[in-house]
Structure formats: structure tokens, C-alpha cells
Design a protein around this motif. Structure first.
Motif: not given
Ligand code: ZN
Length: 180
Positions: A19, A22, A39, A42
Motif C-alpha cells: 500500500c 500504509c 490494502c 487501511c
Molecule cells: Zn494501506
């Protein structure tokens, strides 16, 4: 010609693992009838959106302006002056900028000719926006990622021409101009 193309063939899509927000792992899931990278932490969705590319049909005395590509993809092949649209840039201004950088010529954009989406660029799927243009000044000289810039008679085109979208745009443009 096929009306669809397969984004799974895109190397940069298949190579994405983490991702960008994050750094957790992305996984491929079905989302609104499209397979997308999402992801696992998140829920960020990586949209494989096509990049916009402009190209220009600059005709002068019955001849059409082409450039010889200096780099891959399409190295050693001819195409219309073209380039990626930068964020913050209007498409017509981007098109005129690419003509100036690659051929040295100043053009006035006179219209939108066609749009076409392809997967032929290995870096990203693209949607091409083709403009017509009139040469208003400058000196013909290849620059930037063009190894040559040449006007070709529309009955005697250079070979080979790179990219399915450019081949389609050039072919239909010449057919239309022959019909008057
Ligand atoms: Zn993420």
C-alpha cells in the motif's frame, strides 16, 4: 480492432505489492465488478486508471508530421508527436508543448480529432487524445525523445508506425481527408 484490453497484462499492476499509504500488503479483490488491488490494512484501493496521452496531427501542404522515437517503448519506430499529460496541465497546452519539444515547431491546436484507449505501452494503460493542429512558426528540428522529425506525404507514410492508437488515428485521419 478490439474494443477492450486487459490491464492484467500490465507489468506495473502485477508488480505492486504494498500500500502506498500504509505499506501493508495489497491483495487483489473484486470491487464493483472490477478486480482491484486493495490494502489489507487501511482498505486503500489502487485504481489502475489509464494515463492520458496527447498526440498531434499537424498537417502542412498535404503532409503529416511524424517523429522517430529515440527511446522504448517503440524505439526506432515512427509516431505522431505525443506525450503524457502532466498534472495541472490542460490537454491542448500539453499537446502543443510536446510538438515544440519534439519537433521545434509552434502549433495552434485547431480541434480534438479522436480518443482511443490501449494497453500497448508497457508502463501503463493509456488513453490517447488526438488533436489537429496548424503550424504557426518555429524551425523543424528533432529534440527531447525524438531522434528525427519529418513531414511525410499522406500517401507515403513511414514504416513502422508505433502504437495501435497512433496507427488507428493516422489511418482514419487520412481516410477522412481523402473523402474530403
Ligand atoms: Zn494501506
Amino acid at each position: 480492432m478490439d474494443d477492450t484490453y486487459d490491464i492484467d497484462a500490465q507489468a506495473n499492476y502485477e508488480g505492486l505489492k504494498f500500500c502506498p499509504r500504509c505499506a501493508a500488503e495489497l491483495e487483489e479483490r473484486e470491487s464493483r465488478s472490477h478486480r482491484r488491488l486493495i490494502c489489507t490494512n487501511c482498505s486503500y484501493i489502487f485504481y489502475m486508471a489509464p494515463a492520458a496521452v496527447t498526440c498531434v496531427l499537424a498537417e502542412q501542404d498535404g503532409k503529416l508530421l511524424f517523429v522517430l522515437r529515440r527511446y522504448e517503448p517503440g524505439k526506432g519506430k515512427w509516431c505522431l508527436p505525443a506525450g503524457f499529460l502532466e498534472a495541472g496541465e490542460q490537454p491542448d497546452a500539453s499537446a502543443a508543448r510536446e510538438v515544440k519539444e519534439e519537433t521545434g515547431l509552434d502549433v495552434e491546436i485547431t480541434g480534438i480529432y479522436d480518443t482511443w484507449a490501449t494497453d500497448e505501452d508497457p508502463r501503463t494503460p493509456v488513453v490517447s487524445i488526438a488533436f489537429t493542429a496548424r503550424v504557426t512558426g518555429g524551425e523543424l528540428a528533432a529534440g527531447d525523445d525524438a531522434a528525427a522529425a519529418v513531414f511525410f506525404d499522406m500517401g507515403d507514410l513511414p514504416e513502422p508506425i508505433a502504437f495501435a492508437d497512433h496507427r488507428r488515428i493516422v489511418r482514419t485521419y487520412i481516410e477522412k481527408s481523402r473523402r474530403g
